[in-house]
Motif scaffolding. Structure first.
Motif, mmCIF file in Angstrom:
data_model
loop_
_atom_site.group_PDB
_atom_site.id
_atom_site.type_symbol
_atom_site.label_atom_id
_atom_site.label_comp_id
_atom_site.label_asym_id
_atom_site.label_seq_id
_atom_site.Cartn_x
_atom_site.Cartn_y
_atom_site.Cartn_z
ATOM 1 N N ALA A 28 161.911 94.430 24.505
ATOM 2 C CA ALA A 28 163.072 94.602 23.626
ATOM 3 C C ALA A 28 164.369 94.455 24.416
ATOM 4 O O ALA A 28 165.334 93.848 23.932
ATOM 5 N N ILE A 29 164.413 95.006 25.607
ATOM 6 C CA ILE A 29 165.631 94.894 26.415
ATOM 7 C C ILE A 29 165.878 93.440 26.798
ATOM 8 O O ILE A 29 167.016 92.968 26.791
ATOM 9 N N HIS A 30 164.822 92.720 27.106
ATOM 10 C CA HIS A 30 164.968 91.282 27.369
ATOM 11 C C HIS A 30 165.540 90.581 26.140
ATOM 12 O O HIS A 30 166.459 89.756 26.252
ATOM 13 N N CYS A 178 158.346 96.022 19.427
ATOM 14 C CA CYS A 178 159.528 95.423 20.061
ATOM 15 C C CYS A 178 160.564 95.040 19.002
ATOM 16 O O CYS A 178 161.759 95.333 19.153
ATOM 17 N N GLU A 179 160.099 94.416 17.933
ATOM 18 C CA GLU A 179 161.019 93.998 16.855
ATOM 19 C C GLU A 179 161.723 95.212 16.251
ATOM 20 O O GLU A 179 162.933 95.175 15.990
ATOM 21 N N MET A 180 160.983 96.307 16.044
ATOM 22 C CA MET A 180 161.588 97.513 15.465
ATOM 23 C C MET A 180 162.634 98.096 16.422
ATOM 24 O O MET A 180 163.700 98.564 15.994
ATOM 25 N N ILE A 181 162.340 98.089 17.724
ATOM 26 C CA ILE A 181 163.287 98.650 18.701
ATOM 27 C C ILE A 181 164.565 97.808 18.737
ATOM 28 O O ILE A 181 165.677 98.346 18.742
ATOM 29 N N GLY A 239 156.777 99.577 9.740
ATOM 30 C CA GLY A 239 157.869 98.692 9.374
ATOM 31 C C GLY A 239 159.118 99.512 9.109
ATOM 32 O O GLY A 239 159.166 100.708 9.437
ATOM 33 N N ILE A 240 160.117 98.892 8.490
ATOM 34 C CA ILE A 240 161.375 99.580 8.189
ATOM 35 C C ILE A 240 161.274 100.173 6.781
ATOM 36 O O ILE A 240 161.063 99.461 5.810
#
Length: 274
Positions: A28-30, A178-181, A239-240
């Motif tokens: 996620a940071i990348h 990763c997508e959620m973060i 998910g969201i």
């Protein structure tokens, strides 16, 4: 990009869900770097527990603080320098037991920070006592005959508290986590990601989650629908669940001021005093 690994020996159990979380955070940071969020602008905080060791394994600035106080320090850092992106790591006991009031009030205030909740359903570091999120009937060191308490349901709890971004993920699905973060960090306001995280020593839930976890296709239109889906036990949705736009705390307090950027030097303070 800065190397995110450290030279600290990793003491998590083999197979621990925390490995999935740390790998997703690094990814996620990348991804955030590619979206012009610099690594130097990201600050982390953590409380005490197995989750808190992530602080030792990530080469990021921050504070490794007291049990249940990760969000207290996160809020202080954000108020000192609103330009920073703050990611706070908490365990289910750390953030919804000792730190419960900090969690609820950070959500209520809509602090512009992210809480990643490592939910392994017990106090793993201290050999498996039941936590506020342990399932009813959980047998551990402090509940040998099974917990008689009904657990908190983290997603509905944080929606009701006022969090403006609320999501759930599973540590074994790293790309989705990763997508959620990334989306949580990019969200302006209090963002919360509950991570279902098996504890192989005291609460091994891999089989349960692998069978029951399903992805939400879209963000629910209505809160009532989000709460129903979040509480489902037949399927466990990730998910969201909720996202909204609402004024954030530091802007209501400061408008566009920043105490860090606008601080005076020692010479300026002496001149002002004179």
């Amino acid at each position: 990009m800065r190397e995110l690994d450290t030279n600290k020996a990793n003491t998590w159990c083999s197979g621990c869900g925390n490995f999935g979380i740390i790998n997703a955070v690094k990814k996620a940071i990348h991804d955030l770097n590619a979206k012009e969020v610099g690594t130097d602008d990201i600050v982390i905080t953590a409380g005490i527990g197995c989750h808190g060791k992530i602080f030792d394994y990530l080469n990021l600035s921050g504070i490794y603080g007291l049990h249940g106080r990760a969000l207290a320090t996160a809020q202080g850092i954000k108020l000192a320098n609103p330009d920073l992106k703050i990611i706070s790591f908490g365990g289910d006991g750390d953030s919804l037991g000792e730190g419960l009031e900090h969690t609820l009030f950070a959500a209520k205030r809509n602090m512009d920070i992210t809480l990643i909740l490592h939910n392994n359903g017990n106090y793993g570091l201290t050999t498996g006592q039941f936590s506020p999120l342990s399932f009813q009937g959980y047998k551990g060191l402090s509940t040998p005959f099974g917990s008689i308490e009904k657990p908190f349901d983290a997603v509905p709890l944080l929606i009701e508290a006022g969090a403006t971004f609320v999501a759930r993920a599973y540590s074994a699905r790293i790309d989705h986590l990763c997508e959620m973060i990334v989306k949580a960090v990019q969200h302006k306001g209090f963002s919360f990601v509950e991570v279902l995280q098996p504890c192989v020593a005291y609460n091994n839930t891999y089989q349960l989650f692998n069978q029951k976890v399903k992805h939400l296709e879209i963000v629910p239109d209505k809160l009532s629908q989000a709460l129903t889906l979040a509480r489902s036990t037949e399927d466990i949705y990730i998910g969201i669940f909720h996202q909204e736009t609402r004024a954030v705390y530091h802007e209501l307090l400061y408008q566009d001021a920043n105490p860090y950027r606008q601080r005076k030097s020692a010479a300026e303070r002496r001149e002002h005093k004179a």
